[in-house]
Write an enzyme that holds these catalytic residues in place. Sequence first.
Site, PDB file in Angstrom:
ATOM      1  N   HIS A 165      65.740  49.821  86.247  1.00 56.02           N
ATOM      2  CA  HIS A 165      64.866  49.791  87.427  1.00 56.02           C
ATOM      3  C   HIS A 165      63.387  49.814  87.012  1.00 56.02           C
ATOM      4  O   HIS A 165      62.611  48.938  87.392  1.00 56.02           O
ATOM      5  CB  HIS A 165      65.202  51.008  88.295  1.00 56.02           C
ATOM      6  CG  HIS A 165      64.430  51.088  89.572  1.00 56.02           C
ATOM      7  ND1 HIS A 165      64.964  50.738  90.777  1.00 56.02           N
ATOM      8  CD2 HIS A 165      63.154  51.476  89.844  1.00 56.02           C
ATOM      9  CE1 HIS A 165      64.063  50.897  91.734  1.00 56.02           C
ATOM     10  NE2 HIS A 165      62.948  51.353  91.184  1.00 56.02           N
ATOM     11  N   GLU A 166      63.035  50.802  86.209  1.00 57.08           N
ATOM     12  CA  GLU A 166      61.616  50.960  85.842  1.00 57.08           C
ATOM     13  C   GLU A 166      61.131  49.813  84.947  1.00 57.08           C
ATOM     14  O   GLU A 166      59.986  49.383  85.063  1.00 57.08           O
ATOM     15  CB  GLU A 166      61.370  52.312  85.166  1.00 57.08           C
ATOM     16  CG  GLU A 166      61.687  53.527  86.045  1.00 57.08           C
ATOM     17  CD  GLU A 166      60.997  53.506  87.409  1.00 57.08           C
ATOM     18  OE1 GLU A 166      59.928  52.864  87.546  1.00 57.08           O
ATOM     19  OE2 GLU A 166      61.541  54.131  88.348  1.00 57.08           O
ATOM     20  N   HIS A 187      60.091  46.986  87.174  1.00 57.66           N
ATOM     21  CA  HIS A 187      58.703  47.150  87.636  1.00 57.66           C
ATOM     22  C   HIS A 187      57.730  46.774  86.519  1.00 57.66           C
ATOM     23  O   HIS A 187      56.750  46.072  86.736  1.00 57.66           O
ATOM     24  CB  HIS A 187      58.427  48.616  87.996  1.00 57.66           C
ATOM     25  CG  HIS A 187      59.032  49.056  89.293  1.00 57.66           C
ATOM     26  ND1 HIS A 187      58.851  48.379  90.475  1.00 57.66           N
ATOM     27  CD2 HIS A 187      59.798  50.138  89.604  1.00 57.66           C
ATOM     28  CE1 HIS A 187      59.488  49.022  91.441  1.00 57.66           C
ATOM     29  NE2 HIS A 187      60.070  50.079  90.955  1.00 57.66           N
ATOM     30  N   HIS A 202      57.490  43.058  85.880  1.00 61.29           N
ATOM     31  CA  HIS A 202      56.807  42.413  87.010  1.00 61.29           C
ATOM     32  C   HIS A 202      55.287  42.571  86.820  1.00 61.29           C
ATOM     33  O   HIS A 202      54.521  41.610  86.911  1.00 61.29           O
ATOM     34  CB  HIS A 202      57.277  43.081  88.308  1.00 61.29           C
ATOM     35  CG  HIS A 202      56.845  42.365  89.567  1.00 61.29           C
ATOM     36  ND1 HIS A 202      57.150  42.830  90.815  1.00 61.29           N
ATOM     37  CD2 HIS A 202      56.115  41.236  89.763  1.00 61.29           C
ATOM     38  CE1 HIS A 202      56.651  42.005  91.734  1.00 61.29           C
ATOM     39  NE2 HIS A 202      56.015  41.039  91.119  1.00 61.29           N
TER      40      HIS A 202
HETATM   41 ZN   LIG Z   1      61.028  51.495  92.202  1.00 60.41          ZN
END
Ligand SMILES: [Zn+2]
Length: 591
Positions: free
Chosen positions: A381-382, A385, A388
């Site tokens: 998940h991290e 980010h 991105h």
């Molecule tokens: Zn998040």
Amino acid sequence: MERKDVLAKNKWKIEDIYSSDDVWEKTYDELFNSIEFSHYAGKLGNKETLLKFFKETDEFGKVLERLAVYAHMRHDEDTRISKYQAYNAKIGALYSKFSTEIAFFDSEMAKLDENYLNSLVLDKDFSDYDYQIKTIIKRKPHVISEEQEKLIALAGETLDTFYETFGMIDNADLPLPEIEYNGKNVKLSHGLYGIILHADDREKRKEAYEKYYKAYISLINTLTSTYHGNVKKGVFLSKAYKYDSSLERALLNEDVDKIVYDNLLNCVNDNLDSLRRYISDRKKILGYDKMYFYDTYVSLVEDAELKLEYNEAYEYMINGLAPLGKDYQDLLRKGYAEGWIDVEETDGKRSGAYSIGCNGTHPFVLLNYKPNMNNMFTIAHEMGHALHTYFSSKNQPYAKADYKIFVAEVASTVNEVLLLKHMLANAKDENLKKYLLNYYLDTIRLTLHRQTMFAEFEYEAHSMVERGEPLTKENLCQVYGDIGKKYYGSDIEHDYNISCEWMRIPHFYRAFYVYKYATGIISAMNIVNKILKEGEPAVKNYFKFLSSGSSSDPVSLLKLAGVDLTTKEPFDLAMREFEETLNEFEKLMGI
Ligand SMILES: [Zn+2]
């Protein structure tokens, strides 16, 4: 564990931002003394001056961001150190001085002639700022006079009182009683409530649920008043700025078309059968005559935990994200090897996990890694980010690098869903498969269905006030309870407690925020689908999205990745995927 005992390779290289605190302090002082923008006031109608203003504030903003990120990260490494608490206070002062200095900008730009603004959008000298100027033009009909603006600014603090009062109640004054937990009497807290609700002990879940809601219900008159006040605030601001509704104002702030919101509510409503079926399955699997809301969080499959050490989990994740291609995997390896990530839980370190970006250097990720499956998903998940941020910073000018909240959870969720599908495809153990399917169903239910249900409630509450109807404890509970019955169906007991759930949701004090969680996971599910089906062309399109920062409105940026939220298609696909996952789960569980 003490921070000094952590291996260097498991600490983020904060010195990639500033080599030492001394350099930070020197840079801070220089920047603080250089703030001088008010002389631009009244002169933005001249192209050269405006361009100079944009460039100068960009340069200022870049340094300010680096200073802020460094202070923030230092503080989170050990929140007990007062030196870094002071750094953060200094950053607050710097931001406030900067925003006072450029306070004239918004209103002056909004008043400039539309032809002039349109000419800037087409001017290639202003290409870094074209999207920003387009949004200024869009908001022109909602510009109010300087006098009115001042009055609203003066009222600003008062208008925030409802949210602050709710915070005080929720964090300090809520009369939560004691509960026996692990043989000790402890005060029930939000955190402990969450833990108990996910655990197997049903009697304990019931006890916690009743005690927790009793505390909120003891304040029902006050909480009705704070929520009513917050809704009235939104309605007041939307009227003051000449919007037709508070929803319209919220959507324009994010630059999202109302059709997206309507598509979400309509498609979820058209597909509630599968959610109700899942609830009904839950009741069957748990074997209860009557099922209550305190039975909806416990896992339906016994633990199939994969307990991997950090380096193993990281490697496993890289393999799981193989469909994103070698370049993406190489960047994940680079992040691992080059000090992007702060891995270990240490004394005083901030809890949880996040990713933080910073111009001029790579992104950073904070973890508190524990060897379990959830934490492996957290890494994916991290890093979603982080990459991105990496692609957007690399491909966009500073002014367009930051992506909007509307798209912020897309890349992180793409990674989670890809990893989950990889695990499912490779799971040899049937129990692990069941566990993963259950995990996916609950993720979709909580991020998509539940947040849409919230969105429906807040839409109704705002509409009632806009129609001139009062919000009372009776009608709020009635509206919330009815929506709950529609979503979850009759296989669960809709007791009075659950109709009061609206009282305890902090996000309701940020009106029209929650729908973005739902559109985020829907977009991610669609992107994963395309990548797994179409391969490289879809990955290329996804990279265009990752590289797009805030170069246009978020719905257009998602179209780069092949997701068009102005049509029903992506919503239907997500709904179908929930249903298909449910079919597979039912088959494995023998239902
Ligand atoms: Zn998040």
